[in-house]
Write an enzyme that holds these catalytic residues in place. Structure first.
Site, mmCIF file in Angstrom:
data_model
loop_
_atom_site.group_PDB
_atom_site.id
_atom_site.type_symbol
_atom_site.label_atom_id
_atom_site.label_comp_id
_atom_site.label_asym_id
_atom_site.label_seq_id
_atom_site.Cartn_x
_atom_site.Cartn_y
_atom_site.Cartn_z
ATOM 1 N N TRP A 1 0.814 -1.219 0.000
ATOM 2 C CA TRP A 1 0.000 0.000 0.000
ATOM 3 C C TRP A 1 0.847 1.268 0.000
ATOM 4 O O TRP A 1 0.328 2.354 -0.183
ATOM 5 C CB TRP A 1 -0.942 0.014 1.219
ATOM 6 N N ASN A 2 2.156 1.161 0.268
ATOM 7 C CA ASN A 2 2.895 2.407 0.527
ATOM 8 C C ASN A 2 3.223 3.195 -0.738
ATOM 9 O O ASN A 2 3.354 4.420 -0.678
ATOM 10 C CB ASN A 2 4.131 2.153 1.392
ATOM 11 N N LYS B 1 -2.354 -8.106 -7.879
ATOM 12 C CA LYS B 1 -3.119 -8.172 -6.621
ATOM 13 C C LYS B 1 -2.600 -7.028 -5.745
ATOM 14 O O LYS B 1 -1.594 -7.151 -5.070
ATOM 15 C CB LYS B 1 -2.877 -9.532 -5.945
ATOM 16 N N ALA C 1 -2.642 -4.060 -2.644
ATOM 17 C CA ALA C 1 -2.967 -4.122 -1.214
ATOM 18 C C ALA C 1 -4.418 -3.708 -0.986
ATOM 19 O O ALA C 1 -4.952 -2.842 -1.686
ATOM 20 C CB ALA C 1 -2.037 -3.203 -0.436
ATOM 21 N N GLU D 1 10.833 -8.148 -3.410
ATOM 22 C CA GLU D 1 11.299 -6.844 -2.890
ATOM 23 C C GLU D 1 10.718 -6.720 -1.488
ATOM 24 O O GLU D 1 9.517 -6.490 -1.348
ATOM 25 C CB GLU D 1 10.798 -5.701 -3.786
ATOM 26 N N ARG E 1 10.248 11.072 3.138
ATOM 27 C CA ARG E 1 9.489 10.793 1.915
ATOM 28 C C ARG E 1 8.396 9.807 2.297
ATOM 29 O O ARG E 1 8.690 8.807 2.986
ATOM 30 C CB ARG E 1 10.409 10.185 0.848
ATOM 31 N N CYS F 1 10.161 1.469 2.191
ATOM 32 C CA CYS F 1 11.143 0.416 2.488
ATOM 33 C C CYS F 1 12.550 1.007 2.527
ATOM 34 O O CYS F 1 13.440 0.486 3.175
ATOM 35 C CB CYS F 1 11.066 -0.679 1.434
ATOM 36 N N GLU G 1 11.646 -2.409 11.144
ATOM 37 C CA GLU G 1 11.206 -1.285 10.308
ATOM 38 C C GLU G 1 10.239 -0.435 11.110
ATOM 39 O O GLU G 1 9.227 -0.941 11.587
ATOM 40 C CB GLU G 1 10.415 -1.832 9.111
ATOM 41 N N SER H 1 15.998 5.752 -5.436
ATOM 42 C CA SER H 1 15.025 5.201 -6.387
ATOM 43 C C SER H 1 15.157 5.854 -7.757
ATOM 44 O O SER H 1 15.128 7.078 -7.869
ATOM 45 C CB SER H 1 13.606 5.426 -5.857
HETATM 46 P P1 NAD Z 1 2.580 -6.772 3.385
HETATM 47 O O1 NAD Z 1 3.660 -7.776 3.252
HETATM 48 O O2 NAD Z 1 1.700 -6.838 4.580
HETATM 49 O O3 NAD Z 1 1.602 -6.845 2.132
HETATM 50 C C1 NAD Z 1 2.091 -6.733 0.818
HETATM 51 C C2 NAD Z 1 1.067 -7.332 -0.123
HETATM 52 O O4 NAD Z 1 0.951 -8.727 0.144
HETATM 53 C C3 NAD Z 1 -0.332 -6.763 0.009
HETATM 54 O O5 NAD Z 1 -0.933 -6.740 -1.265
HETATM 55 C C4 NAD Z 1 -1.036 -7.782 0.894
HETATM 56 O O6 NAD Z 1 -2.435 -7.790 0.736
HETATM 57 C C5 NAD Z 1 -0.412 -9.064 0.370
HETATM 58 N N1 NAD Z 1 -0.435 -10.195 1.296
HETATM 59 C C6 NAD Z 1 -0.438 -10.191 2.648
HETATM 60 N N2 NAD Z 1 -0.432 -11.456 3.106
HETATM 61 C C7 NAD Z 1 -0.419 -12.282 2.015
HETATM 62 C C8 NAD Z 1 -0.394 -13.691 1.836
HETATM 63 N N3 NAD Z 1 -0.387 -14.529 2.865
HETATM 64 N N4 NAD Z 1 -0.378 -14.176 0.569
HETATM 65 C C9 NAD Z 1 -0.369 -13.338 -0.479
HETATM 66 N N5 NAD Z 1 -0.382 -11.992 -0.369
HETATM 67 C C10 NAD Z 1 -0.412 -11.470 0.865
HETATM 68 O O7 NAD Z 1 3.275 -5.350 3.234
HETATM 69 P P2 NAD Z 1 2.617 -3.928 3.328
HETATM 70 O O8 NAD Z 1 2.296 -3.657 4.765
HETATM 71 O O9 NAD Z 1 1.531 -3.780 2.311
HETATM 72 O O10 NAD Z 1 3.823 -2.990 2.840
HETATM 73 C C11 NAD Z 1 4.854 -2.612 3.656
HETATM 74 C C12 NAD Z 1 6.043 -3.541 3.496
HETATM 75 O O11 NAD Z 1 6.453 -3.550 2.132
HETATM 76 C C13 NAD Z 1 7.257 -3.058 4.269
HETATM 77 O O12 NAD Z 1 7.887 -4.162 4.862
HETATM 78 C C14 NAD Z 1 8.132 -2.447 3.186
HETATM 79 O O13 NAD Z 1 9.505 -2.399 3.510
HETATM 80 C C15 NAD Z 1 7.852 -3.333 2.040
HETATM 81 N N6 NAD Z 1 8.201 -2.673 0.785
HETATM 82 C C16 NAD Z 1 9.322 -3.084 0.121
HETATM 83 C C17 NAD Z 1 9.697 -2.451 -1.057
HETATM 84 C C18 NAD Z 1 10.930 -2.886 -1.801
HETATM 85 O O14 NAD Z 1 11.052 -2.508 -2.961
HETATM 86 N N7 NAD Z 1 11.836 -3.645 -1.215
HETATM 87 C C19 NAD Z 1 8.914 -1.409 -1.565
HETATM 88 C C20 NAD Z 1 7.783 -1.016 -0.862
HETATM 89 C C21 NAD Z 1 7.430 -1.669 0.307
#
Ligand code: NAD
Length: 486
Positions: free
Chosen positions: A159-160, A183, A185, A259, A287, A293, A390, A450
């Site tokens: 979602w971020n 899929k 968030a 990622e 930001r 992340c 984090e 980025s």
């Molecule tokens: P999250 O892992 O909770 O969810 C990410 C996605 O996975 C969402 O679409 C969610 O609905 C889905 N999801 C959750 N559980 C699942 C499952 N069991 N099976 C399949 N899909 C599932 O992460 P978040 O809270 O949405 O985002 C924040 C996280 O994302 C932070 O840890 C951040 O560091 C990371 N992030 C990483 C990058 C990168 O490029 N490395 C970029 C942005 C965000």
């Protein structure tokens, strides 16, 4: 008096996007979407189940041969139109992102510009898919290597950055000739559907990109990964969910790009340009209100500078305008939901209980919405949880260090390895420290890494594979070699 960015939300699609059509979820269920700035319901989107997921894979399968056979030039032109449409609709998209994610409208505009660049970059990459040819060492064969689309891809986004994380996957998938299922968030589905509408308008053929929202991500994504027609998982999200998905993908030996989370150190040596370091710190920390992340999570400052750095950072952080994301003057919007505020508050409380001093902020303001004040903590103890986890919020913990070796040791004392920020005027030291830090990306005297033209990604438990650059395209392709002779 601040003004609000405008958006007529009624025009935003809210149903599943499968085979080029907007359809209701077969269960009829819906998911409510909230505005984090005021906790009000914005819309409700379709809630897909396994049956809908199967329909999306059917649509992606039907479209796959045609799209893979489309000429690179044609794929490039479609992606160019996606870029142009995204740029021309930037204001609406930014307002939508700000409404459902909460981020400040200036951050949302920055995200849309960044997101659109992935379409432009991969429009350019689509016509640069080169192979290789060599003579085998024995001289008995010619080896011809060519790259082919990996196949139907499941793209899961957080979602971020609801727009940029989607285009960072859709761009290379389409350039490579893959069809996909996105899929997004559950917190930020509207941006994904707005992008789907834009793709349709740009001429992406039906079924090439399908979008599903679901409240049962584990079950629905699990059913997609079990389908033998699906060959790729590209996931951006937390390390915790990444681990679950890697286990799931193991059953079908699915090609995975991951990622994941970060815990970025921000190191300031005593010879750094302090003005530059403060500017960089504000970008690296603030930001997206710290919900990135790549957000600087731990500030390590050499002892001679630590007091000045801390007080200057605190005065900048304390002066930020914290308000509703869509108000034009806002510099820091709310966090995404109540859970995020509670997590940030408990990390700050833990650090304070272990001896940290609150220099600014340190609490949630009393108002509706999921806000937390920009916070700077000094004298943070090494065992404070927020140095190991984090934070994902507007909190900057500052820790003093004495030697270069200590800075490197502290930076590497984490399971994560996404990005690190290093400030020094001594270029030799900058390069030496950059090489010694275990992370996929280093920002040397900069607060931002980025860039669609650079390979974004992490080492250790921050991920597998890279997005952006030519590397991102290859994540959606398989090498095939033909051994022959003539
Ligand atoms: P999250 O892992 O909770 O969810 C990410 C996605 O996975 C969402 O679409 C969610 O609905 C889905 N999801 C959750 N559980 C699942 C499952 N069991 N099976 C399949 N899909 C599932 O992460 P978040 O809270 O949405 O985002 C924040 C996280 O994302 C932070 O840890 C951040 O560091 C990371 N992030 C990483 C990058 C990168 O490029 N490395 C970029 C942005 C965000």
């Amino acid at each position: 008096m601040s003004t609000k960015a405008n958006l007529n939300i009624e025009n935003t699609p809210i149903d599943l996007f499968i085979g080029g059509s907007w359809i209701h979820a077969s269960s009829g269920n819906r998911i409510d979407v909230f505005n984090p700035s005021n906790e009000q319901r914005l819309a409700s989107v379709a809630d897909a189940d396994e049956k809908d997921a199967r329909a999306a894979v059917d649509a992606a399968e039907k479209a796959a041969p045609g799209w893979a056979a489309t000429s690179p030039r044609k794929r490039s032109e479609v992606l160019s139109r996606c870029y142009e449409l995204m740029v021309s609709d930037a204001e609406n998209l930014a307002a939508l992102i700000s409404l459902e994610n909460g981020k400040a409208i200036s951050d949302a505009r920055g995200e849309v510009a960044y997101a659109a660049e992935f379409f432009r970059w991969y429009a350019e990459e689509a016509v640069r898919i080169n192979g290789e040819i060599s003579i085998s060492p024995s001289g008995l064969a010619r080896t011809l290597v060519q790259y082919q689309p990996v196949g139907i891809s499941l793209l899961i986004t957080p979602w971020n950055f609801p727009a940029a994380m989607a285009t960072r996957k859709i761009g290379p998938a389409l350039a490579a000739g893959c069809t996909c299922i996105l899929k997004p968030a559950t917190e930020t589905p509207l941006t994904a559907y707005a992008i789907a509408a834009l793709l349709k308008k740009a001429g992406v053929p039906d079924g090439v990109v399908n979008v599903l929202t679901t409240s049962r991500s584990g079950k629905v994504c699990g059913s997609i990964l079990e389908d033998p027609r699906v060959r790729k998982l590209s996931f951006t999200g937390s390390t915790e969910v990444g681990r679950i998905l890697l286990r799931k993908a193991a059953d079908s030996i699915i090609n995975c790009s991951m990622e994941l989370g970060g815990n970025a150190p921000f190191i300031v040596f005593e010879d750094a340009d302090l003005d530059q370091a403060i500017e960089g710190a504000m970008i690296a920390k603030m930001r997206n209100g710290g919900e990135a992340c790549t957000a600087a999570n731990r500030f390590y400052v050499q002892r001679a500078l630590v007091d000045e750095f801390t007080s200057r950072l605190a005065s900048r952080m304390g002066a930020l305008i914290v308000d509703d994301g869509v108000n034009t003057g806002t510099q820091c919007g709310p966090l995404v939901n109540r859970g995020a505020v509670n997590k940030v508050a408990s990390l700050v409380d833990d650090a304070v209980a272990k001896g940290a001093r609150v220099v600014t902020g340190g609490k949630a303001p009393e108002r509706a919405g999921f806000f937390y004040l920009p916070t700077v903590l000094a004298d943070v103890s090494p065992d404070a949880e927020l140095l190991n986890e984090e934070i994902f919020g507007p909190v900057a913990p500052v820790v003093a260090f004495d030697t270069e070796a200590e800075a490197i040791r502290l930076a590497n004392s984490t399971e994560y390895g996404l990005v690190a920020y290093v400030y020094t005027k001594d270029l030799a030291r900058g390069m030496r420290v950059s090489e010694a830090i275990e992370s996929g990306m280093i920002a040397l005297n900069r607060g931002l890494v980025s860039d669609p033209a650079a390979p974004f990604g992490g080492v250790k438990q921050s991920g597998l594979g890279r997005e952006g650059a030519h590397h991102g395209l290859l994540e959606f392709m398989e090498a095939k070699y033909i051994s022959t002779n003539w």
